[in-house]
Structure formats: C-alpha cells, structure tokens
Design a protein around this motif. Sequence first.
Motif, PDB file in Angstrom:
ATOM      1  N   PHE A 549       0.834  -1.210   0.000  1.00 11.68           N
ATOM      2  CA  PHE A 549       0.000   0.000   0.000  1.00 11.68           C
ATOM      3  C   PHE A 549       0.866   1.257   0.000  1.00 11.68           C
ATOM      4  CE2 PHE A 549      -2.105   3.434   2.331  1.00 11.68           C
ATOM      5  CZ  PHE A 549      -3.241   3.612   1.549  1.00 11.68           C
ATOM      6  N   ARG A 550       1.912   1.272   0.790  1.00 11.89           N
ATOM      7  CA  ARG A 550       2.822   2.416   0.837  1.00 11.89           C
ATOM      8  C   ARG A 550       3.398   2.690  -0.560  1.00 11.89           C
ATOM      9  NH1 ARG A 550       6.524   3.585   5.233  1.00 11.89           N
ATOM     10  NH2 ARG A 550       6.044   1.495   5.982  1.00 11.89           N
ATOM     11  N   THR A 551       3.875   1.647  -1.210  1.00 13.36           N
ATOM     12  CA  THR A 551       4.454   1.802  -2.536  1.00 13.36           C
ATOM     13  C   THR A 551       3.404   2.203  -3.559  1.00 13.36           C
ATOM     14  OG1 THR A 551       6.074   0.098  -1.976  1.00 13.36           O
ATOM     15  CG2 THR A 551       5.826   0.642  -4.304  1.00 13.36           C
ATOM     16  N   ALA A 552       2.176   1.713  -3.391  1.00 15.94           N
ATOM     17  CA  ALA A 552       1.104   2.050  -4.330  1.00 15.94           C
ATOM     18  C   ALA A 552       0.836   3.548  -4.363  1.00 15.94           C
ATOM     19  CB  ALA A 552      -0.170   1.286  -3.975  1.00 15.94           C
ATOM     20  N   ASN A 553       0.983   4.221  -3.234  1.00 22.04           N
ATOM     21  CA  ASN A 553       0.767   5.662  -3.196  1.00 22.04           C
ATOM     22  C   ASN A 553       1.760   6.396  -4.086  1.00 22.04           C
ATOM     23  OD1 ASN A 553      -1.266   6.814  -0.929  1.00 22.04           O
ATOM     24  ND2 ASN A 553      -0.505   4.800  -0.337  1.00 22.04           N
ATOM     25  N   ALA A 554       3.033   6.048  -3.970  1.00 18.19           N
ATOM     26  CA  ALA A 554       4.035   6.678  -4.826  1.00 18.19           C
ATOM     27  C   ALA A 554       3.834   6.275  -6.280  1.00 18.19           C
ATOM     28  CB  ALA A 554       5.441   6.285  -4.359  1.00 18.19           C
ATOM     29  N   ASN A 555       3.482   5.016  -6.510  1.00 20.86           N
ATOM     30  CA  ASN A 555       3.306   4.544  -7.880  1.00 20.86           C
ATOM     31  C   ASN A 555       2.109   5.189  -8.570  1.00 20.86           C
ATOM     32  OD1 ASN A 555       5.540   2.886  -7.983  1.00 20.86           O
ATOM     33  ND2 ASN A 555       4.435   1.033  -7.432  1.00 20.86           N
ATOM     34  N   LEU A 556       1.042   5.450  -7.822  1.00 21.74           N
ATOM     35  CA  LEU A 556      -0.091   6.126  -8.436  1.00 21.74           C
ATOM     36  C   LEU A 556       0.310   7.528  -8.889  1.00 21.74           C
ATOM     37  CD1 LEU A 556      -3.775   5.989  -7.511  1.00 21.74           C
ATOM     38  CD2 LEU A 556      -2.744   8.228  -7.796  1.00 21.74           C
ATOM     39  N   ALA A 557       1.111   8.214  -8.058  1.00 26.13           N
ATOM     40  CA  ALA A 557       1.613   9.533  -8.455  1.00 26.13           C
ATOM     41  C   ALA A 557       2.486   9.424  -9.705  1.00 26.13           C
ATOM     42  CB  ALA A 557       2.397  10.163  -7.304  1.00 26.13           C
ATOM     43  N   ARG A 558       3.314   8.386  -9.766  1.00 25.19           N
ATOM     44  CA  ARG A 558       4.173   8.182 -10.942  1.00 25.19           C
ATOM     45  C   ARG A 558       3.338   7.904 -12.194  1.00 25.19           C
ATOM     46  NH1 ARG A 558       7.364   4.707  -6.853  1.00 25.19           N
ATOM     47  NH2 ARG A 558       9.050   6.124  -6.220  1.00 25.19           N
TER      48      ARG A 558
END
Length: 593
Positions: A549-558
């Motif tokens: 979930f933590r990584t998904a937040n950055a990945n959605l921004a990317r």
Amino acid sequence: MALQNLSSTLLVTALPCSYVSSARNHNRTFATEGRVQCIKTTDTMIDQVNGAALRRNANYPPSSWDYNFVKSLNSDYTEEKYARQLDELKDLVKRLIHAETDDPLAKLELLDTVQRLGLNHRFQNDVKQAINVIYNNISEASLSDDLYTTALQFRMLREHGYTVSQDVFRRFKDDTGNFKANLCEDVKGLLSLYEASFYGFQGEDIIDEAKAFSTACLKNAVEQGKIALNMTAKVNHALDMPLHWKLTRVEARWYIDAYEKEQNINSNLLNFAKLDYNIIQSVYQKEVSKLASWWVETGLDKMSFARDRLVEHYFWCNGTVPDPGYKAFRDMGTKVICLLIIIDDLYDIYGSLEELELFTDYVDRWDITEIDKLPNNLKTVLLAMFNTTNQIGYWTLQERDFNIIPYFSKQWTYMCKAFLKEAKWYYSGYKPTLEEYMQNGAVSSAAPIVLFCAYFRTADKITVEALDYIDKLPSIMWCSSMILRLTNDLGTSSEELARGDSLKAVQCYMNDTGASEAESRKYVDSLVHETWKILNKDLLASYPVGEPFRTANANLARTAQTFYQHGDGLGIPQNYIKDLLKSFLLEPFALNR
C-alpha cells in the motif's frame, strides 16, 4: 499579490504539512459551499422538435484498441516454460548481489542496475540486505569527495528508507555557499546529483539548490553538444522525467536497451532482465485480455459520452501495483477505474444537476429502489457500480473473510459528493479559490478510491484499524491524490475548459492572483514538486498498512506523471502513450542465444 509572495501562503493552506488533519477533515465532511448558490433544477436543454434532451458531449475519440485483438493476446513466454533458465540466472544474480567487495561504489552501481532493469521484484530482500550493509559501514571518513558516488549513495539510501542528511553535499559548495562552478564539467556527477535531488524533503535548501544547479548545467551541456552521444541520451532521458517519478516497468523497457549498449555489461544480468520482462509481459497480456472480454460484455464501451479507455485503465492499475503476484488488484482495480471514469464524465459532461443530485443520493444511501427516476444511461452506470462492488465484496468475503462493502460504498459516496460539488460550481458559475479547489480536488481526482482498493486487494489481512486510517485520507494518500489532480489539470485543463468544464487549478490561481496563464502553470508545476517532497517524507513513516500500500501511493503519483506528462494521455491519448502501451504489452525482447 506577486507570484512569489503568494507561493508560501498557498503551500501552507493547500498542501498537507502541519495542517493536514484540518484539510483532511474538510475533505471528508464535504462542507456546504458557502457563497455558492446552487441551481436546483436541470440545465438540460430540450429539443423543441422531438422533446429529447440535448446533452453536452466531450467528443472523446474512440478507443485506440480493437478489443477483439486485445482479447486474443497470448504469449509463449510463460514462467513454467522457462523455469529452469530463470532459476539458473536468478542464482547467478543473487550471488552477484551478496558477493563481498572492497568497492562499495561497484556494489551500489550493481544494485541500481538490478532495480532499473526491473528485477527488484525478484531480489527485493537481497537488495535491501545489501543496502543495509552499505548503510551500516558509512562513516565520516568513508564519505566520498566524488560527486557521482555521493549522490548515488544518497539516492539509493533514501529510496530504501534511510534518513541521510543533505549535509553530505556541503563539501561540493564554495566559500560563497554556491555549488562549485567546475562541477558543471562533471556530467556524470551532475546527472547523479540531479536524480538524487528529487528525493528531497520540504525545507532542504541544499537539495533545492542541487536540483536547480544540476538541471541548469545538464541542459547547458546538451545544448552545447560537448558530451558523448550515449551520455546525451541518458541526460535527455533524465531531463524528460527524473528516475524517482518513473514507473518501474516503463524504466525497465528503456534501461534494458540502454544497458545493452554499455561497455563491460554483465551478460547474465542482461539476459535475466530480458527474459523476466517477457514473462511478466505475458502475465499482463492474459490479465488485460480477460478484462477486455468483461468490458465488452458489460456494454459500457457503448457509452458514447464517456472515455472508452480499458487498456489505459489497466495500465493505470498496473503502474500502481505492478508486482505480478497482485493480479487480483489489477483485475478489480481496472473495473473500478473504468466505472469511476464513466461516472466522472457523467458529472462533468452528461448529467443535469437534478439527475446528478439523485444519482449522488442513491449512492449515499446505497439504495437503488427508486432508480427508475434516472434516465437509462445513468441507471446502467449506477447498476454497474452496485454490481461490481458486490462482486468485489463477495470475493473479499470469500478470500479475506471480511465484508468490505460498507467501507467500499462509503468511498463511492466521497467521490460522488466531490464530483457533485464541482458540478454545482459549474452550474452556478462559481469560481472557487485555489485552496477550495484543491481541498475538494484531492477526492475528485478519484485517487483515494483506487488506493483504497490497493489496500484491501494487496493486504494479507484486512483490519478495521487500517480501514479507519485510510478513511481519514492521511497525508501519504493526500499527496498522491494531489499529484494526480495537479498533473491532470496541467495536462488537460485547456481541453476541458473548451468543452465547458468547471475551472481547474491553473485558472483558480489566475483568478486568485491575476497572474498570467504561463505564470500560473509554472506555479502549479511548483506545487507538484513541493507535494513530492512531502510524499518523500511520508514514505519513510510507519503506518498500520503493509508495504504494497505504501508503494502504491508513490506509484499512483508516478502513473499520473506518465499519463499527463505531454498532455491529456487519457482523454485524448497522445502518440507517446500509444507507443508506450504498445511496447509495454506487445513487444517482447529478443533473447540472446
């Protein structure tokens, strides 16, 4: 008020720093619009000849994809077929990662290469262990006077959650406090510094200076044409978008080609990267093929007022959670995005205010008993939302032993109320301030509902604590949502205003300050950079949710950065998006014999 004077004010009032809880509470309560005088009757014009409703239409181009072709996608690169070769190559690469060395720079470069080749999902724990060894061996005496080494180490450590001080770059400044002029001759070091500078936090002046300095020097080096062609390609690739903002699979596609042209490459590493890319591509082909069948069967691809972007929506989910093991999220997440985009187009373009208020009320009450009050298209979309949510709820109950529907329906309500607020602004002619717009825009970006899905579709165990935490729209989600909102506005606002949408961030800032459009775009772009700084810090914190979930937040921004980098890559897909998706889904690497 001058542009530079207002900047700090808006960053305090519109972005989630110390005030994040108050901004968050505003988003979730959906306070009354204040000065807005909402029109309570439909604005839909009636054709005087036949009495039919005349509705606005964005005239979106049709899908670029033939869904019969998408349904037929198939690849021979299965993991079962290449299992032996994969195991052999994986063992060789693992030995490389764990090999003892007296050269920490060589180890850092190896780890960086493994990640950029797209292999981190195979060696995540191995890379973390190696990075931890490097971090534990750092001392003041071990700090390098080489800019390339220092910046690479800084970037890699921050990427993996270590708090490294910006002071490591002070040694590269002169007596006046500026970066030394002769560093402009070190293009390799500048490129490393440039990439490192995007991992900065708010208030880190040295990192801000490093970003400005390295960007200016690199642009000048390219313009002067004094660097080798291979280095020019690397610099242009970085200036187009920094590594920190790039999607893993997109970067892997480019970097495998670039790495193959390097001298002294590791052939085992290259061969493994190509084979792994092809195998994962085959997994993605099967997923999107299945989704294309679903999309056509629902009939939602026939909604002419809405964007038909099944493949692009799949890529959005893939960018958010690319790990092959999380196909459940990509399946259900793509379905949710397909629905929310149609609903967005209902509120922005198709529906009258009266219809939208009814639609929102049914979602808020999660009750469709009076659905016949809506026209057919709205009924179809509402039923699709209910049916899909119930299907996801059934899966979650069976697989996770948790009833997610009460939480899921609440997320739909938040989103529809945010859409409705913007519709009311449009129909009343109200011009929101940038602060008002951004507070609502974090939710209307629809990022929170996608991230909500990312949590419960990737969590090993769903907990009420985590769901309550997500419901409050914490800073890490706010930042991801805001980056999507702002990059979307920068890429699409001109087209959306032309068809009659409500104002976007650029126009809100123009109204607030009297600034020109060019100045306002520059300011909104600066907000994107500032929000990334907050997100960088958030990614180091502890949460009652797991790493996916933590990584998904950055990945959605990317993913947002990727789609809106050169325009509206979703509503009006640009050639670069079409080419990206083609290489991503259809073009495997030729394997070395």
